[in-house]
Design a protein around this motif. Sequence first.
Motif, PDB file in Angstrom:
ATOM      1  N   ILE A  94       0.834  -1.202   0.000  1.00  0.00           N
ATOM      2  CA  ILE A  94       0.000   0.000   0.000  1.00  0.00           C
ATOM      3  C   ILE A  94       0.873   1.257   0.000  1.00  0.00           C
ATOM      4  O   ILE A  94       0.628   2.215  -0.740  1.00  0.00           O
ATOM      5  CB  ILE A  94      -0.940   0.013   1.223  1.00  0.00           C
ATOM      6  N   ALA A  95       1.913   1.275   0.817  1.00  0.00           N
ATOM      7  CA  ALA A  95       2.782   2.448   0.925  1.00  0.00           C
ATOM      8  C   ALA A  95       3.486   2.752  -0.391  1.00  0.00           C
ATOM      9  O   ALA A  95       3.740   3.923  -0.720  1.00  0.00           O
ATOM     10  CB  ALA A  95       3.810   2.229   2.031  1.00  0.00           C
ATOM     11  N   GLU A  96       3.796   1.719  -1.167  1.00  0.00           N
ATOM     12  CA  GLU A  96       4.544   1.894  -2.423  1.00  0.00           C
ATOM     13  C   GLU A  96       3.635   1.952  -3.648  1.00  0.00           C
ATOM     14  O   GLU A  96       4.119   2.099  -4.774  1.00  0.00           O
ATOM     15  CB  GLU A  96       5.539   0.743  -2.585  1.00  0.00           C
ATOM     16  N   ALA A  97       2.349   1.872  -3.435  1.00  0.00           N
ATOM     17  CA  ALA A  97       1.414   1.761  -4.557  1.00  0.00           C
ATOM     18  C   ALA A  97       1.334   3.039  -5.382  1.00  0.00           C
ATOM     19  O   ALA A  97       1.490   4.155  -4.873  1.00  0.00           O
ATOM     20  CB  ALA A  97       0.023   1.393  -4.041  1.00  0.00           C
ATOM     21  N   HIS A  98       1.087   2.849  -6.666  1.00  0.00           N
ATOM     22  CA  HIS A  98       0.841   3.948  -7.610  1.00  0.00           C
ATOM     23  C   HIS A  98      -0.634   4.304  -7.541  1.00  0.00           C
ATOM     24  O   HIS A  98      -1.495   3.420  -7.576  1.00  0.00           O
ATOM     25  CB  HIS A  98       1.222   3.494  -9.024  1.00  0.00           C
ATOM     26  N   GLN A  99      -0.955   5.589  -7.445  1.00  0.00           N
ATOM     27  CA  GLN A  99      -2.324   6.038  -7.260  1.00  0.00           C
ATOM     28  C   GLN A  99      -2.908   6.550  -8.580  1.00  0.00           C
ATOM     29  O   GLN A  99      -2.320   7.398  -9.240  1.00  0.00           O
ATOM     30  CB  GLN A  99      -2.383   7.128  -6.190  1.00  0.00           C
ATOM     31  N   VAL A 100      -4.062   5.997  -8.953  1.00  0.00           N
ATOM     32  CA  VAL A 100      -4.704   6.337 -10.220  1.00  0.00           C
ATOM     33  C   VAL A 100      -6.091   6.922  -9.943  1.00  0.00           C
ATOM     34  O   VAL A 100      -6.952   6.242  -9.384  1.00  0.00           O
ATOM     35  CB  VAL A 100      -4.837   5.101 -11.127  1.00  0.00           C
ATOM     36  N   PRO A 101      -6.335   8.183 -10.324  1.00  0.00           N
ATOM     37  CA  PRO A 101      -7.669   8.761 -10.129  1.00  0.00           C
ATOM     38  C   PRO A 101      -8.652   8.236 -11.160  1.00  0.00           C
ATOM     39  O   PRO A 101      -8.317   8.050 -12.329  1.00  0.00           O
ATOM     40  CB  PRO A 101      -7.428  10.269 -10.311  1.00  0.00           C
ATOM     41  N   VAL A 102      -9.866   7.986 -10.726  1.00  0.00           N
ATOM     42  CA  VAL A 102     -10.934   7.490 -11.592  1.00  0.00           C
ATOM     43  C   VAL A 102     -12.155   8.371 -11.368  1.00  0.00           C
ATOM     44  O   VAL A 102     -12.706   8.400 -10.268  1.00  0.00           O
ATOM     45  CB  VAL A 102     -11.271   6.014 -11.284  1.00  0.00           C
ATOM     46  N   ARG A 103     -12.560   9.083 -12.406  1.00  0.00           N
ATOM     47  CA  ARG A 103     -13.702   9.989 -12.297  1.00  0.00           C
ATOM     48  C   ARG A 103     -14.927   9.338 -12.943  1.00  0.00           C
ATOM     49  O   ARG A 103     -14.964   9.134 -14.154  1.00  0.00           O
ATOM     50  CB  ARG A 103     -13.376  11.320 -12.970  1.00  0.00           C
ATOM     51  N   PRO A 104     -15.947   8.991 -12.168  1.00  0.00           N
ATOM     52  CA  PRO A 104     -17.124   8.321 -12.731  1.00  0.00           C
ATOM     53  C   PRO A 104     -18.010   9.281 -13.523  1.00  0.00           C
ATOM     54  O   PRO A 104     -17.854  10.510 -13.455  1.00  0.00           O
ATOM     55  CB  PRO A 104     -17.850   7.791 -11.496  1.00  0.00           C
ATOM     56  N   LEU A 105     -18.947   8.699 -14.260  1.00  0.00           N
ATOM     57  CA  LEU A 105     -19.945   9.478 -14.978  1.00  0.00           C
ATOM     58  C   LEU A 105     -21.201   9.621 -14.126  1.00  0.00           C
ATOM     59  O   LEU A 105     -21.558   8.718 -13.373  1.00  0.00           O
ATOM     60  CB  LEU A 105     -20.320   8.787 -16.295  1.00  0.00           C
ATOM     61  N   ARG A 106     -21.849  10.749 -14.272  1.00  0.00           N
ATOM     62  CA  ARG A 106     -23.154  10.979 -13.634  1.00  0.00           C
ATOM     63  C   ARG A 106     -24.214  10.908 -14.717  1.00  0.00           C
ATOM     64  O   ARG A 106     -24.158  11.656 -15.700  1.00  0.00           O
ATOM     65  CB  ARG A 106     -23.187  12.336 -12.939  1.00  0.00           C
ATOM     66  N   MET A 107     -25.156   9.994 -14.565  1.00  0.00           N
ATOM     67  CA  MET A 107     -26.247   9.848 -15.528  1.00  0.00           C
ATOM     68  C   MET A 107     -27.553  10.320 -14.914  1.00  0.00           C
ATOM     69  O   MET A 107     -27.936   9.866 -13.836  1.00  0.00           O
ATOM     70  CB  MET A 107     -26.404   8.387 -15.957  1.00  0.00           C
ATOM     71  N   GLN A 108     -28.217  11.230 -15.604  1.00  0.00           N
ATOM     72  CA  GLN A 108     -29.585  11.594 -15.226  1.00  0.00           C
ATOM     73  C   GLN A 108     -30.502  11.126 -16.359  1.00  0.00           C
ATOM     74  O   GLN A 108     -30.393  11.613 -17.497  1.00  0.00           O
ATOM     75  CB  GLN A 108     -29.756  13.086 -15.020  1.00  0.00           C
ATOM     76  N   GLY A 250       4.855  -1.088 -11.386  1.00  0.00           N
ATOM     77  CA  GLY A 250       5.063  -1.966 -12.528  1.00  0.00           C
ATOM     78  C   GLY A 250       3.860  -2.801 -12.888  1.00  0.00           C
ATOM     79  O   GLY A 250       3.902  -3.594 -13.829  1.00  0.00           O
ATOM     80  N   PHE A 251       2.746  -2.613 -12.155  1.00  0.00           N
ATOM     81  CA  PHE A 251       1.551  -3.419 -12.405  1.00  0.00           C
ATOM     82  C   PHE A 251       0.351  -2.485 -12.533  1.00  0.00           C
ATOM     83  O   PHE A 251      -0.731  -2.761 -12.062  1.00  0.00           O
ATOM     84  CB  PHE A 251       1.336  -4.394 -11.239  1.00  0.00           C
ATOM     85  N   THR A 252       0.586  -1.335 -13.178  1.00  0.00           N
ATOM     86  CA  THR A 252      -0.422  -0.290 -13.193  1.00  0.00           C
ATOM     87  C   THR A 252      -1.484  -0.542 -14.244  1.00  0.00           C
ATOM     88  O   THR A 252      -1.295  -1.273 -15.213  1.00  0.00           O
ATOM     89  CB  THR A 252       0.225   1.080 -13.474  1.00  0.00           C
ATOM     90  N   LEU A 253      -2.612   0.116 -14.053  1.00  0.00           N
ATOM     91  CA  LEU A 253      -3.698   0.022 -15.011  1.00  0.00           C
ATOM     92  C   LEU A 253      -3.295   0.637 -16.341  1.00  0.00           C
ATOM     93  O   LEU A 253      -3.695   0.176 -17.403  1.00  0.00           O
ATOM     94  CB  LEU A 253      -4.935   0.723 -14.451  1.00  0.00           C
ATOM     95  N   GLU A 254      -2.476   1.694 -16.310  1.00  0.00           N
ATOM     96  CA  GLU A 254      -2.008   2.283 -17.564  1.00  0.00           C
ATOM     97  C   GLU A 254      -1.243   1.264 -18.401  1.00  0.00           C
ATOM     98  O   GLU A 254      -1.415   1.184 -19.610  1.00  0.00           O
ATOM     99  CB  GLU A 254      -1.098   3.495 -17.289  1.00  0.00           C
TER     100      GLU A 254
END
Length: 264
Positions: A94-108, A250-254
């Motif tokens: 956890i301390a060494e993890a790469h952080q990836v922001p994920v912005r969801p969609l809002r559906m109306q 080294g195991f990133t979503l990118e």
Amino acid sequence: MTTDTNLSQASLALIVSDSAKAQAGAQALRESHPWVPAADADVLVVLGGDGFLLHVLHDMLDWDQLKPVFGMNLGTVGFMMNGPASPAPIAQRIAEAHQVPVRPLRMQAVTRSGTAHTYHAINEVSLLRETRQSAKVEVRINGRVRMDELAGDGILVATPVGSTAYNLSAHGPILPLGSRMLAMTPLNPFRPRRWKGAILPESAEVEFRILEPDKRPVAAVADHKEVRDVAVVRISASAEKELTLLFDPGFTLEERIFAEQFQV
């Protein structure tokens, strides 16, 4: 990308899928770390597959505080997950993890009866015909009509995370994380037959208006939340609900998104 938060002293909560595989894998992990309840944790460690991870993320969207999530694949696909096996203690990962922001969609979604439903989608919002009749949809972007009529099975709008899911199966583009873009992809278009979709900035406000809804009813789906017999669907990125996924170095979503584009 947001600036990485220091997680070296983070308190961790363990959330495990009901599947036998996840429960078996959690046995040793439960004894390896002093876990705290999810409400008291700084980070959630989720064991299961992509479907269970999406379930946890959707639940968290209703919380007052959004927390980083570290997924461990003990499911089927695990595209958004880390590998379960590692010699490193979970706190170190956890301390060494790469952080990836994920912005969801809002559906109306507004139904023909005038009822409005609001849901969030981490992968995609899709519009799907409900009967044998093709759907007919007017496409507006930022209030301007960009397509008078799209006829076919439907259309979807996907986030970068969701671009490798349903969107990819529909021959839509893969979007790199951090691109702040959205993929708009038609589903088996009949007219215009050669339109392959569009890539939009994340700031775009998308509106779909259903044409001939009495004859050609359409359902709107935000990940797993469905609204049937819709008249108008509005979609925008939700900055206030931005989530954070954690990945081993080294195991990133990118990297997995890059690799997916070169699969043959």
